[in-house]
Design a protein around this motif. Structure first.
Motif, PDB file in Angstrom:
ATOM      1  N   SER A 143       0.803  -1.215   0.000  1.00  0.00           N
ATOM      2  CA  SER A 143       0.000   0.000   0.000  1.00  0.00           C
ATOM      3  C   SER A 143       0.842   1.273   0.000  1.00  0.00           C
ATOM      4  O   SER A 143       0.907   1.981  -1.004  1.00  0.00           O
ATOM      5  CB  SER A 143      -0.957  -0.018   1.196  1.00  0.00           C
ATOM      6  OG  SER A 143      -0.243  -0.258   2.395  1.00  0.00           O
ATOM      7  N   ILE A 144       1.563   1.547   1.090  1.00  0.00           N
ATOM      8  CA  ILE A 144       2.179   2.879   1.179  1.00  0.00           C
ATOM      9  C   ILE A 144       3.398   3.063   0.289  1.00  0.00           C
ATOM     10  O   ILE A 144       3.830   4.186   0.077  1.00  0.00           O
ATOM     11  CB  ILE A 144       2.559   3.272   2.620  1.00  0.00           C
ATOM     12  CG1 ILE A 144       3.654   2.375   3.163  1.00  0.00           C
ATOM     13  CG2 ILE A 144       1.359   3.312   3.522  1.00  0.00           C
ATOM     14  CD1 ILE A 144       4.227   2.929   4.452  1.00  0.00           C
ATOM     15  N   ARG A 194       3.423   2.948  -2.671  1.00  0.00           N
ATOM     16  CA  ARG A 194       2.981   3.682  -3.848  1.00  0.00           C
ATOM     17  C   ARG A 194       3.304   5.164  -3.689  1.00  0.00           C
ATOM     18  O   ARG A 194       3.414   5.897  -4.662  1.00  0.00           O
ATOM     19  CB  ARG A 194       1.463   3.541  -4.010  1.00  0.00           C
ATOM     20  CG  ARG A 194       1.051   2.336  -4.785  1.00  0.00           C
ATOM     21  CD  ARG A 194      -0.419   2.440  -5.124  1.00  0.00           C
ATOM     22  NE  ARG A 194      -1.229   2.378  -3.905  1.00  0.00           N
ATOM     23  CZ  ARG A 194      -2.331   3.092  -3.719  1.00  0.00           C
ATOM     24  NH1 ARG A 194      -2.740   3.934  -4.631  1.00  0.00           N
ATOM     25  NH2 ARG A 194      -3.012   2.973  -2.604  1.00  0.00           N
ATOM     26  N   LEU A 195       3.388   5.603  -2.428  1.00  0.00           N
ATOM     27  CA  LEU A 195       3.648   7.015  -2.172  1.00  0.00           C
ATOM     28  C   LEU A 195       5.119   7.305  -2.382  1.00  0.00           C
ATOM     29  O   LEU A 195       5.969   6.472  -2.127  1.00  0.00           O
ATOM     30  CB  LEU A 195       3.274   7.359  -0.734  1.00  0.00           C
ATOM     31  CG  LEU A 195       1.831   7.071  -0.359  1.00  0.00           C
ATOM     32  CD1 LEU A 195       1.640   7.208   1.139  1.00  0.00           C
ATOM     33  CD2 LEU A 195       0.908   8.036  -1.088  1.00  0.00           C
ATOM     34  N   TYR A 212       5.656  12.120   0.971  1.00  0.00           N
ATOM     35  CA  TYR A 212       4.410  11.451   1.330  1.00  0.00           C
ATOM     36  C   TYR A 212       4.696  10.099   1.979  1.00  0.00           C
ATOM     37  O   TYR A 212       4.065   9.722   2.948  1.00  0.00           O
ATOM     38  CB  TYR A 212       3.522  11.268   0.089  1.00  0.00           C
ATOM     39  CG  TYR A 212       2.963  12.570  -0.427  1.00  0.00           C
ATOM     40  CD1 TYR A 212       1.712  13.010  -0.017  1.00  0.00           C
ATOM     41  CD2 TYR A 212       3.674  13.368  -1.302  1.00  0.00           C
ATOM     42  CE1 TYR A 212       1.189  14.202  -0.468  1.00  0.00           C
ATOM     43  CE2 TYR A 212       3.166  14.573  -1.773  1.00  0.00           C
ATOM     44  CZ  TYR A 212       1.912  14.984  -1.357  1.00  0.00           C
ATOM     45  OH  TYR A 212       1.393  16.159  -1.801  1.00  0.00           O
ATOM     46  N   ALA A 219       3.874   8.954   5.788  1.00  0.00           N
ATOM     47  CA  ALA A 219       3.049   7.772   6.057  1.00  0.00           C
ATOM     48  C   ALA A 219       3.741   6.844   7.045  1.00  0.00           C
ATOM     49  O   ALA A 219       3.090   6.279   7.931  1.00  0.00           O
ATOM     50  CB  ALA A 219       2.750   7.033   4.755  1.00  0.00           C
ATOM     51  N   ILE A 226       2.255   5.464  10.553  1.00  0.00           N
ATOM     52  CA  ILE A 226       2.091   4.066  10.912  1.00  0.00           C
ATOM     53  C   ILE A 226       2.731   3.767  12.263  1.00  0.00           C
ATOM     54  O   ILE A 226       2.172   3.066  13.099  1.00  0.00           O
ATOM     55  CB  ILE A 226       2.652   3.175   9.799  1.00  0.00           C
ATOM     56  CG1 ILE A 226       1.603   3.122   8.697  1.00  0.00           C
ATOM     57  CG2 ILE A 226       2.959   1.791  10.299  1.00  0.00           C
ATOM     58  CD1 ILE A 226       2.120   2.779   7.367  1.00  0.00           C
TER      59      ILE A 226
END
Lengths: 250, 285, 322
Positions: free
Chosen positions: C105-106, C108-109, C113, C117, C121
């Protein structure tokens, strides 16, 4: 057909950058893609190799639908490209740049074999002497050759060349033209975007002309350069045809 | 019902103040893509600024804010020149670490001088009663000042030349430079203003809640959440984000343990980054 | 075998081995403790470097893996009666699984960003741990000292932890070197330089990044178990301490990101500096200030870190220092 582009349209907000472009490309040919600045040539490349997902339409590569597939998928299938604005991996050496191409291209070679291919390709494009320099330290002409070397190291079936001649001096241009010819002789199919007319007229088997995203003409260099619509759209220059053919003869 | 109203009101009042802190962070990010990791300590310095003016000089805390704001601006300019300017075009890690080193320096000096024991500004304006809820007047005043600051910031960004320059540089630094805008001065000013906002927010929080030199860290993290809620680089979004965060903090404890608030906040934060990195209100790029 | 002869590998291995052997010579518990901190820093920084240095993703909250692994392992040892080794292994697995989940998921940032993230977390995990009754909530868990008896007493247990950590640090260095010299590593470095261009060349960036993230998370997870077993106590604030996370970035930066030796050197240098400052009467109070100023100077003037600087200064060193 190695590549089939079917009714591809790409819109950005209200702007249509590429509109209903359709063409088939048989293997072994060189296809020239010309048109004024902003005609959508690079956008079309981006739609073909997956940088952009087309708004509408379909792209098939060697019979496989790759419309909107990630760029690495196209690369793995044997479609390599260069960038108009060069994108070297600056902090890696020239050789490492090319090894990346060989490792992750169509053949997905292991490191040892990839090193071998890289050295071969570097010699072919004339960068062997600079193999161990950092890619960021090359000049523009060398960076263009590096783009080409990386793409070739992938051993692609189809090579998309985006203005590899721009910004080169006369001697460098003829060197590059010779290189492109040799690549084709190895059986690689090529689509090239180019502004230097005599080069593209000289090299291409067929030419497609884009204007405001639309394909306004397609055919042999001869046909295209005599097409009145092309002449008007391209430069608004009635002398163009004569001049292009003139250049071609030189 | 009036209990819930009370929670809502408390949340909104503190939310506006959070909004100011986040506005500072988001302004700096919007203009120069730097996440200022010294934001928390600067908020804490704002708290101590008001505290010292109040205890040592005997100044009214809200008057002291003017002095704190001016010092905050100056501090920001200094930090920009010393630590940030050189790393603007370097990879992200450099600016993150450069501002973090400023964080360490401020915290180091702060703990040496003030230790890490709690302080509070013992100042009260009484309590306001309305619609069955009671609100400490200092909180209401803090929220009003925060709104005033937001208004002034907007006037500055949209109606004055330096403000317009800041927006131009945020939009496209190269283009702004080509048009003759002195980008270095504009960048320094933006950083100064961002820092000033943090200091003001700290000063306001200092009049409401007890604090230590380390307290800024909590508000820095809250600012991150708010900034993402409102969209990175969008100052007005930060105000709205602040209100939302304030509401979350105000309302959740009415239903479950306070401890779940940060869990909820940070999960929301990560989800927003993933799903709407442009913020709740930003247009999709 | 060729790799073993490369100085790029044995130099850092030798360095780590020296730290490990040092307390054996002095035989004192206090050198063991300080070397434990050094080895832990070296191993954590080297793990982080796989993501940060090779792949170019700035994970600010990397300590979340240390904390999660620590909690899982601690719970297994304390509540379920597991031995340290399988517990450590499972701590690593838990951290790796979290990274896998996050990676999908993260990762991708990009840029800031992603960094934000990871902070989010870590903070979410910390807040969650405070609420999670199974792991003792805000007070965390305390090790029952009877457990040390199974290892031949507290002293023996502490030495065992120390040796385990030393071995783990050597493994991390070895893995770091192997990754750097592999096709996988080359793909990571291509992503670091220009992710889009790397994908155009065929690097499957989402997959490569995720594996780099998982790899860089497994070791901190295991180290967390060792550390908190030694510590005897685990609680949310010490397990998910964002400050330690940022210190790791400093270590990597100090030694040289993207190199094998750099993070090892940086971790050791940072900890010795800290110890010196903390024990010096002159700097004790302002150690944070001194460290901050030093960090700033490095970031401003030698951003490629010690090893990076040496490599660019003397080309001959490039064959020796990796």
């Amino acid at each position: 057909m190695i590549l089939q582009v079917n009714n591809v349209t790409k819109q950005f907000g209200g702007l249509t950058a590429v509109k209903n472009v359709t063409f088939d490309l048989p293997p072994g040919q060189i296809l020239g893609l010309i048109g004024p600045n902003g005609a959508g040539k690079t956008t079309l490349f981006n739609c073909i190799n997956g940088v952009y997902t087309p708004t509408r339409g379909k792209v098939s590569f060697r019979g496989e639908d790759i419309t909107g597939a990630p760029t690495y998928r196209a690369a793995r299938l044997g479609l390599a490209r260069t960038h108009q604005i060069v994108r070297p991996l600056n902090e890696l050496t020239v050789r490492e740049n090319v090894i990346v191409g060989a490792c992750y291209g169509r053949e997905g070679l292991g490191l040892a074999k990839a090193e071998h291919v890289a050295d071969e390709v570097l010699a072919f494009v004339g960068l062997a002497a600079r193999a161990n320099l950092l890619a960021g330290s090359l000049n523009v002409a060398q960076k263009k050759r590096l783009e080409m070397a990386r793409a070739l190291a992938a051993r692609p079936y189809l090579l998309l060349l985006d203005e590899v001649l721009a910004g080169l001096n006369t001697a460098e241009v003829s060197g590059m033209i010779a290189t492109i010819r040799q690549i084709r002789e190895q059986g690689v199919t090529i689509i090239m975007i180019e502004h230097i007319m005599h080069a593209v007229m000289n090299l291409s088997d067929r030419i497609i002309v884009l204007n405001y995203g639309e394909m306004i003409a397609a055919g042999t260099p001869e046909e295209v350069s005599q097409n009145p619509q092309v002449i008007e759209a391209y430069l608004g220059d009635p002398e163009l045809a004569a001049r292009l053919l003139e250049e071609e003869k030189r | 019902m009036s209990q819930l109203l009370q929670y809502l009101a408390d949340g909104l009042l503190i939310g506006v103040v959070y909004g100011i802190a986040a506005m500072g962070l988001t302004l700096i990010f919007g203009v120069m893509s730097v996440i200022n990791l010294a934001h928390g300590p600067i908020i804490a310095l704002g708290m101590f600024g008001v505290y010292l003016c109040f205890t040592v000089l005997g100044l009214n805390p809200f008057i002291a804010l003017i002095l704190v704001a001016a010092l905050g601006l100056l501090l920001g300019l200094i930090i920009y020149i010393v630590a940030v300017h050189r790393v603007l075009n370097a990879p992200h890690l450099s600016s993150l670490l450069a501002t973090f080193s400023v964080n360490m320096i401020i915290i180091g000096i702060g703990t040496t001088i003030w230790s890490t024991s709690f302080r509070n500004v013992d100042y009260s304006l009484g309590t306001l009663q309305a619609a069955g809820i009671s609100l400490p007047a200092t909180r209401v005043a803090a929220a009003l000042i925060a709104l005033l600051v937001t208004g002034v910031l907007y006037w500055f960004l949209y109606r004055t030349r330096p403000g317009k320059n800041i927006r131009a540089v945020a939009n496209n630094r190269t283009a702004a430079e080509l048009m003759g805008i002195p980008s270095t001065r504009v960048l320094a000013l933006s950083f100064g203003i961002g820092t000033m906002l943090a200091a003001i927010a700290g000063g306001l929080i200092g009049t409401i809640l007890p604090f230590t030199i380390l307290s800024g860290g909590v508000y820095e993290l809250k600012s991150f959440v708010i900034v993402v809620l409102g969209g990175l680089g969008n100052p007005l979004g930060a105000l709205v984000g602040g209100l939302i965060l304030g509401l979350i903090e105000g309302v959740i404890p009415a239903f479950t343990s306070v401890g779940w608030v940060p869990v909820f906040e940070f999960v929301l934060f990560v989800l927003l980054l993933l799903l709407r990195p442009q913020g709740l209100f930003g247009a999709k790029k | 075998m060729k790799t073993l002869r490369s100085p790029g590998l044995w130099l850092p291995l030798l360095l780590v081995a020296a730290f490990a052997v040092y307390p054996l010579i002095t035989g004192s518990a206090s050198t063991r403790e300080s070397m434990f901190t050094v080895l832990m820093s070296v191993a954590l920084a080297s793990s982080l470097n796989i993501l940060l240095g090779y792949t170019g993703y700035v994970s600010f909250g990397h300590i979340v893996f240390f904390g999660l692994g620590g909690y899982v392992g601690f719970y297994l040892i304390d509540e379920q009666g597991w031995h340290l080794f399988p517990a450590a292994l499972l701590g690593g697995v838990a951290a790796g699984l979290l990274a896998l989940l996050l990676g999908l998921s993260i990762l991708r940032l990009r840029g800031a960003y992603f960094a934000l993230a990871t902070i989010g977390i870590n903070e979410a995990m910390k807040a969650f741990a405070k609420q999670f009754a199974l792991f003792g909530g805000p007070n965390g868990m305390e090790l029952n000292f009877a457990i040390y008896r199974g290892y031949g007493g507290a002293n023996a247990a502490l030495w065992l932890v120390f040796w385990s950590l030393a071995v783990l640090a050597l493994v991390v260095i070895f893995v770091s070197f192997k990754v750097k010299k592999s096709k996988f590593g080359l793909g990571l470095m291509a992503i670091r330089e220009d992710e889009d261009a790397a994908e155009v060349m065929g690097v499957v960036a989402p997959r490569a990044k995720t594996w780099a993230y998982v790899l860089s998370a497994i070791f901190p997870g295991m180290i967390g178990v060792l550390f908190f077993f030694k510590n005897g106590v685990i609680e949310p604030e010490s397990a998910f301490r964002l400050h330690l996370s940022i210190e790791l970035l400093v270590m990597v930066m100090l030694g040289g990101q993207g190199t094998v030796l750099g993070p090892a050197l940086g971790g050791a240098a940072y900890q010795s500096l800290r110890r010196t400052l903390l024990t010096s009467p002159m700097f004790r109070d302002i150690q944070l200030v001194v460290a901050g100023v030093l960090l700033l100077l490095i970031v401003l003037f030698i951003p490629s870190g010690a090893v990076g600087w040496l490599r660019s200064r003397w080309a001959a060193l490039r064959r020796v220092l990796e």
